[in-house]
Design a protein around this motif. Structure first.
Motif, PDB file in Angstrom:
ATOM      1  N   PHE A 165       0.829  -1.210   0.000  1.00 60.98           N
ATOM      2  CA  PHE A 165       0.000   0.000   0.000  1.00 60.98           C
ATOM      3  C   PHE A 165       0.866   1.263   0.000  1.00 60.98           C
ATOM      4  O   PHE A 165       0.570   2.231  -0.718  1.00 60.98           O
ATOM      5  CB  PHE A 165      -0.940   0.001   1.202  1.00 60.98           C
ATOM      6  N   CYS A 166       1.919   1.268   0.798  1.00 64.83           N
ATOM      7  CA  CYS A 166       2.815   2.426   0.818  1.00 64.83           C
ATOM      8  C   CYS A 166       3.455   2.638  -0.551  1.00 64.83           C
ATOM      9  O   CYS A 166       3.543   3.771  -1.036  1.00 64.83           O
ATOM     10  CB  CYS A 166       3.908   2.243   1.871  1.00 64.83           C
ATOM     11  N   GLU A 167       3.915   1.548  -1.162  1.00 67.44           N
ATOM     12  CA  GLU A 167       4.570   1.666  -2.459  1.00 67.44           C
ATOM     13  C   GLU A 167       3.612   2.201  -3.521  1.00 67.44           C
ATOM     14  O   GLU A 167       3.967   3.107  -4.295  1.00 67.44           O
ATOM     15  CB  GLU A 167       5.116   0.318  -2.906  1.00 67.44           C
ATOM     16  N   ILE A 168       2.413   1.656  -3.576  1.00 71.62           N
ATOM     17  CA  ILE A 168       1.445   2.114  -4.580  1.00 71.62           C
ATOM     18  C   ILE A 168       1.148   3.594  -4.386  1.00 71.62           C
ATOM     19  O   ILE A 168       1.095   4.363  -5.356  1.00 71.62           O
ATOM     20  CB  ILE A 168       0.165   1.267  -4.508  1.00 71.62           C
ATOM     21  N   PHE A 169       0.955   4.003  -3.147  1.00 71.09           N
ATOM     22  CA  PHE A 169       0.675   5.410  -2.858  1.00 71.09           C
ATOM     23  C   PHE A 169       1.814   6.296  -3.360  1.00 71.09           C
ATOM     24  O   PHE A 169       1.583   7.320  -4.015  1.00 71.09           O
ATOM     25  CB  PHE A 169       0.467   5.596  -1.354  1.00 71.09           C
ATOM     26  N   GLU A 170       3.057   5.887  -3.084  1.00 72.58           N
ATOM     27  CA  GLU A 170       4.207   6.692  -3.499  1.00 72.58           C
ATOM     28  C   GLU A 170       4.427   6.646  -5.011  1.00 72.58           C
ATOM     29  O   GLU A 170       4.955   7.608  -5.586  1.00 72.58           O
ATOM     30  CB  GLU A 170       5.469   6.229  -2.770  1.00 72.58           C
ATOM     31  N   ARG A 171       4.047   5.566  -5.676  1.00 72.90           N
ATOM     32  CA  ARG A 171       4.174   5.503  -7.133  1.00 72.90           C
ATOM     33  C   ARG A 171       3.113   6.342  -7.825  1.00 72.90           C
ATOM     34  O   ARG A 171       3.332   6.858  -8.932  1.00 72.90           O
ATOM     35  CB  ARG A 171       4.101   4.044  -7.602  1.00 72.90           C
ATOM     36  N   LYS A 232       4.054   3.284   7.239  1.00 71.61           N
ATOM     37  CA  LYS A 232       5.434   3.045   6.800  1.00 71.61           C
ATOM     38  C   LYS A 232       6.244   2.356   7.889  1.00 71.61           C
ATOM     39  O   LYS A 232       7.079   1.489   7.594  1.00 71.61           O
ATOM     40  CB  LYS A 232       6.097   4.372   6.399  1.00 71.61           C
ATOM     41  N   ASP A 233       6.007   2.720   9.132  1.00 77.05           N
ATOM     42  CA  ASP A 233       6.718   2.067  10.238  1.00 77.05           C
ATOM     43  C   ASP A 233       6.353   0.587  10.311  1.00 77.05           C
ATOM     44  O   ASP A 233       7.230  -0.273  10.484  1.00 77.05           O
ATOM     45  CB  ASP A 233       6.390   2.759  11.562  1.00 77.05           C
ATOM     46  N   VAL A 234       5.072   0.285  10.181  1.00 77.34           N
ATOM     47  CA  VAL A 234       4.621  -1.107  10.212  1.00 77.34           C
ATOM     48  C   VAL A 234       5.251  -1.893   9.063  1.00 77.34           C
ATOM     49  O   VAL A 234       5.663  -3.044   9.215  1.00 77.34           O
ATOM     50  CB  VAL A 234       3.086  -1.188  10.138  1.00 77.34           C
ATOM     51  N   ALA A 235       5.340  -1.255   7.890  1.00 71.78           N
ATOM     52  CA  ALA A 235       5.832  -1.924   6.683  1.00 71.78           C
ATOM     53  C   ALA A 235       7.339  -1.983   6.582  1.00 71.78           C
ATOM     54  O   ALA A 235       7.869  -2.669   5.708  1.00 71.78           O
ATOM     55  CB  ALA A 235       5.285  -1.190   5.455  1.00 71.78           C
ATOM     56  N   LEU A 236       8.039  -1.258   7.455  1.00 67.43           N
ATOM     57  CA  LEU A 236       9.492  -1.089   7.317  1.00 67.43           C
ATOM     58  C   LEU A 236       9.790  -0.513   5.935  1.00 67.43           C
ATOM     59  O   LEU A 236      10.686  -0.963   5.223  1.00 67.43           O
ATOM     60  CB  LEU A 236      10.214  -2.425   7.514  1.00 67.43           C
ATOM     61  N   PHE A 237       9.027   0.504   5.577  1.00 68.16           N
ATOM     62  CA  PHE A 237       9.057   1.058   4.218  1.00 68.16           C
ATOM     63  C   PHE A 237       9.918   2.309   4.149  1.00 68.16           C
ATOM     64  O   PHE A 237       9.775   3.238   4.946  1.00 68.16           O
ATOM     65  CB  PHE A 237       7.637   1.423   3.771  1.00 68.16           C
ATOM     66  N   SER A 238      10.816   2.328   3.163  1.00 72.68           N
ATOM     67  CA  SER A 238      11.589   3.525   2.836  1.00 72.68           C
ATOM     68  C   SER A 238      11.478   3.731   1.333  1.00 72.68           C
ATOM     69  O   SER A 238      11.772   2.809   0.557  1.00 72.68           O
ATOM     70  CB  SER A 238      13.049   3.361   3.236  1.00 72.68           C
ATOM     71  N   PRO A 239      11.045   4.908   0.861  1.00 69.62           N
ATOM     72  CA  PRO A 239      10.747   5.097  -0.566  1.00 69.62           C
ATOM     73  C   PRO A 239      11.955   5.344  -1.446  1.00 69.62           C
ATOM     74  O   PRO A 239      11.807   5.548  -2.654  1.00 69.62           O
ATOM     75  CB  PRO A 239       9.839   6.333  -0.555  1.00 69.62           C
ATOM     76  N   GLY A 240      13.176   5.284  -0.894  1.00 70.59           N
ATOM     77  CA  GLY A 240      14.354   5.638  -1.676  1.00 70.59           C
ATOM     78  C   GLY A 240      14.509   4.830  -2.952  1.00 70.59           C
ATOM     79  O   GLY A 240      14.995   5.348  -3.958  1.00 70.59           O
ATOM     80  N   TYR A 241      14.095   3.568  -2.935  1.00 73.55           N
ATOM     81  CA  TYR A 241      14.286   2.722  -4.120  1.00 73.55           C
ATOM     82  C   TYR A 241      13.452   3.165  -5.310  1.00 73.55           C
ATOM     83  O   TYR A 241      13.720   2.775  -6.446  1.00 73.55           O
ATOM     84  CB  TYR A 241      13.979   1.252  -3.784  1.00 73.55           C
ATOM     85  N   LEU A 242      12.438   4.009  -5.068  1.00 76.94           N
ATOM     86  CA  LEU A 242      11.600   4.498  -6.173  1.00 76.94           C
ATOM     87  C   LEU A 242      12.264   5.640  -6.940  1.00 76.94           C
ATOM     88  O   LEU A 242      11.824   5.978  -8.040  1.00 76.94           O
ATOM     89  CB  LEU A 242      10.235   4.945  -5.631  1.00 76.94           C
ATOM     90  N   GLN A 243      13.295   6.242  -6.359  1.00 78.01           N
ATOM     91  CA  GLN A 243      14.170   7.184  -7.072  1.00 78.01           C
ATOM     92  C   GLN A 243      13.438   8.323  -7.770  1.00 78.01           C
ATOM     93  O   GLN A 243      13.763   8.686  -8.901  1.00 78.01           O
ATOM     94  CB  GLN A 243      15.013   6.430  -8.110  1.00 78.01           C
ATOM     95  N   VAL A 244      12.441   8.870  -7.134  1.00 74.68           N
ATOM     96  CA  VAL A 244      11.701   9.964  -7.756  1.00 74.68           C
ATOM     97  C   VAL A 244      12.317  11.286  -7.329  1.00 74.68           C
ATOM     98  O   VAL A 244      12.376  11.610  -6.144  1.00 74.68           O
ATOM     99  CB  VAL A 244      10.210   9.927  -7.366  1.00 74.68           C
ATOM    100  N   TYR A 245      12.800  12.032  -8.306  1.00 75.75           N
ATOM    101  CA  TYR A 245      13.415  13.337  -8.040  1.00 75.75           C
ATOM    102  C   TYR A 245      12.325  14.394  -8.094  1.00 75.75           C
ATOM    103  O   TYR A 245      11.743  14.646  -9.117  1.00 75.75           O
ATOM    104  CB  TYR A 245      14.476  13.647  -9.096  1.00 75.75           C
TER     105      TYR A 245
END
Length: 252
Positions: A165-171, A232-245
């Protein structure tokens, strides 16, 4: 050829997505817009755009709707290996290979642009910013696949679903498809289960746990994230891999 407001609205997710990865030149944007408009096509929900083993000679760019990449086992079990969201391409450089190694299917009605290989090659050769943007997208797709491998191999069910869910939101954020703390989630529980390697029963229990924790509301094909930082805390999610500038300046 001039673009109408409707044309620009249709193409906007793809342009915004690429421009977030690498600022596009004005010429690159115009060339890509015309190429996409000439190849606009439609597909219905549950329709496969290209199947495993098919030859490939074009690039497909999603303008609206959701697709997925998936693999089928001989006994009919399906593993979704990624979602393809508005603005994203179905592998910009896949035509360099002889055949597809997976199937791309529509989860909802979709509108996409199909650009033939020769045209796509000429677009990239003519403008470095466009070539870099599509290369960045390919690299990001690779990073997403690595993250999904970690999801399936090491995260527990609650972390897997929260991370997805975090990833989809950030994408969806760079293409302007989030509204405050909510975004579209037009997929079934079966789709989510096949993406997270869970049974539908286990997936349903996990969704109930996320709801009961006050982290999400999932209703009417819409996801509302009540507390993004907590999710994000629950997911251990960090969005850095999505590389969006964010906030890059357009090149001249």
């Amino acid at each position: 050829m001039s673009l109408s407001t409707t044309d620009r609205s249709l193409l906007d997710p793809a342009i915004r997505r690429l421009n977030a990865l690498r600022p596009l030149s004005s010429a690159a944007r115009a060339s890509l817009e015309y190429a996409m408009l000439e190849g606009v096509q439609h597909a219905g929900a549950n329709e496969d755009l290209v199947s495993e083993g098919d030859p490939v000679d074009s690039v497909r760019i999603v303008l609206s709707g959701w697709l997925c990449r998936y693999k089928m086992l001989e006994d009919g079990r399906r593993q979704i290996v990624n979602f393809i969201l508005p603005g994203e391409s179905c592998d910009a450089h896949v035509f360099l290979l002889s055949t597809m190694d997976h199937t791309i299917g529509a989860l909802t009605p979709v509108v996409f642009a199909e650009v033939k290989r020769a045209r796509f090659d000429s677009l990239l050769a003519a403008d470095r910013s466009l070539a870099e943007a599509f290369l960045c997208e390919t690299l990001v797709n690779n990073a997403v696949q690595r993250e999904w491998a970690v999801n399936l191999g090491r995260r527990v069910a609650l972390e897997r679903v929260a991370h997805l869910f975090c990833e989809i939101f950030e994408r969806l954020r760079p293409v302007g498809m989030v509204d405050g703390n909510s975004c579209a989630m037009p997929v079934t529980q079966m789709d989510l289960a096949d993406a997270t390697g869970l049974s539908v029963v286990h997936l349903n229990r996990t969704l109930q746990e996320l709801r009961a924790s006050g982290l999400i509301v999932l209703r009417d094909r819409t996801l509302v994230i009540k507390d993004l930082d907590a999710l994000k805390d629950v997911a251990l999610f960090s969005p850095g891999y999505l590389q969006v500038y964010r906030g890059g300046r357009e090149r001249g």
